[in-house]
Design an enzyme around this catalytic site. Structure first.
Site, PDB file in Angstrom:
ATOM      1  N   ALA A 114      -6.167   1.930  -6.064  1.00  0.00           N
ATOM      2  CA  ALA A 114      -5.789   0.735  -5.311  1.00  0.00           C
ATOM      3  C   ALA A 114      -6.979   0.096  -4.589  1.00  0.00           C
ATOM      4  CB  ALA A 114      -4.692   1.082  -4.298  1.00  0.00           C
ATOM      5  N   SER A 115      -8.103   0.766  -4.554  1.00  0.00           N
ATOM      6  CA  SER A 115      -9.249   0.279  -3.764  1.00  0.00           C
ATOM      7  C   SER A 115      -9.769  -1.065  -4.289  1.00  0.00           C
ATOM      8  CB  SER A 115     -10.360   1.327  -3.829  1.00  0.00           C
ATOM      9  OG  SER A 115     -11.634   0.724  -3.724  1.00  0.00           O
ATOM     10  N   PRO A 116      -9.873  -2.081  -3.427  1.00  0.00           N
ATOM     11  CA  PRO A 116     -10.331  -3.391  -3.905  1.00  0.00           C
ATOM     12  C   PRO A 116     -11.698  -3.362  -4.584  1.00  0.00           C
ATOM     13  CG  PRO A 116      -9.294  -3.599  -1.747  1.00  0.00           C
ATOM     14  CD  PRO A 116      -9.411  -2.132  -2.010  1.00  0.00           C
ATOM     15  N   ARG A 142     -11.516  -1.895  -7.994  1.00  0.00           N
ATOM     16  CA  ARG A 142     -10.832  -2.750  -8.985  1.00  0.00           C
ATOM     17  C   ARG A 142     -11.781  -3.835  -9.491  1.00  0.00           C
ATOM     18  NH1 ARG A 142      -6.597  -5.362  -6.409  1.00  0.00           N
ATOM     19  NH2 ARG A 142      -6.928  -4.464  -4.389  1.00  0.00           N
ATOM     20  N   PHE A 171     -10.672   5.116  -6.383  1.00  0.00           N
ATOM     21  CA  PHE A 171      -9.237   5.341  -6.308  1.00  0.00           C
ATOM     22  C   PHE A 171      -8.563   4.038  -6.685  1.00  0.00           C
ATOM     23  CE2 PHE A 171      -7.388   3.536  -2.470  1.00  0.00           C
ATOM     24  CZ  PHE A 171      -8.429   3.471  -1.565  1.00  0.00           C
TER      25      PHE A 171
END
Ligand SMILES: N[C@@H](CCC(=O)N[C@@H](CS)C(=O)NCC(=O)O)C(=O)O
Length: 218
Positions: free
Chosen positions: A11-13, A16, A9
């Site tokens: 925004a997931s660190p 990313r 997803f």
């Protein structure tokens, strides 16, 4: 090249960090966005792909892998050519990247998650000990970066991708980030990488909303 799919997803660190590694390698990912708000990662279809039901999860043909740092190592190993500065073959250089990846998994990211990110989600206040952990973590990378452009030297590595996504929670820190000038200069350098903004946009959209929450309807 087989289609490499990444369940994620935006925004997931850890998602990313994997997406930045793929961009740096020029590896195209077929992104499969899971709607975490609707607990899509708990669906039976995703359970079949990953029994742990966490993202990022990568499939490369019939091979499935999760854990962001393992995925980044795999992508460089498979698609990074003979040697790649993102995760160098030289044993000692690689060991330094591994050390940081281990430190990130066990200490750094955890400190950012538990002290800076979770309290926002849980509306709780971090303990004094947790706050000290963050100060210690920022001090450690600030010292590490005193004579380096990136965490292990002049080149960006997968350790930079792993750590910058946790570091990006710095905007939630109650202390003063100007106490960590080397770390902040590195963060700026990371943000200037050509793919950084695109990959991390969803996260900064959330940051922006937190800084300027929409006015409550009366
Ligand atoms: N150590 C893992 C952490 C993965 C992780 O915690 N992912 C979160 C999203 S940021 C997740 O999928 N959480 C779902 C859950 O725990 O139910 C990694 O680096 O990939």
């Amino acid at each position: 090249m087989a289609n490499i799919q990444l369940y994620h997803f935006s925004a997931s660190p850890p998602c990313r960090s994997v997406r930045m590694a793929a961009k740096a390698l020029g590896v195209q990912l077929e992104l499969k966005q899971l709607d975490f708000a609707n607990k899509e990662h708990l669906n039976p279809e995703f359970l079949k792909i990953n029994p742990d039901q966490i993202v990022p999860t990568m499939t490369d043909g019939d091979f499935t892998l999760w854990e962001s740092r393992a995925i980044m190592r795999y992508l460089v190993g498979k698609y990074g050519g003979e040697d790649n500065s993102l995760y160098p073959r030289d044993l000692q250089k690689r060991a330094e990247v591994d050390r940081l990846l281990d430190y990130d998994l066990g200490v750094f990211y955890r400190a950012m998650l538990e002290t800076l990110m979770w309290p926002v989600r849980n509306r709780s206040t971090p303990t004094k000990e947790q706050q000290e952990q963050v100060v210690k973590a920022f001090n450690r990378i600030n010292t590490l970066l005193k004579d380096k452009k990136f965490l292990t030297g002049d080149n960006v590595t997968i350790a930079d991708f792993a750590m910058v996504v946790g570091f990006a929670a710095e905007f939630l820190f109650q202390g003063n980030m100007s106490d960590y000038p080397n770390a902040m200069a590195w963060y700026k350098r990371m943000q200037e990488l050509p793919y950084y903004q695109e990959v991390n946009q969803a996260f900064y959209d959330i940051v922006e909303k937190m800084r300027n929450p929409p006015a409550e309807k009366s």
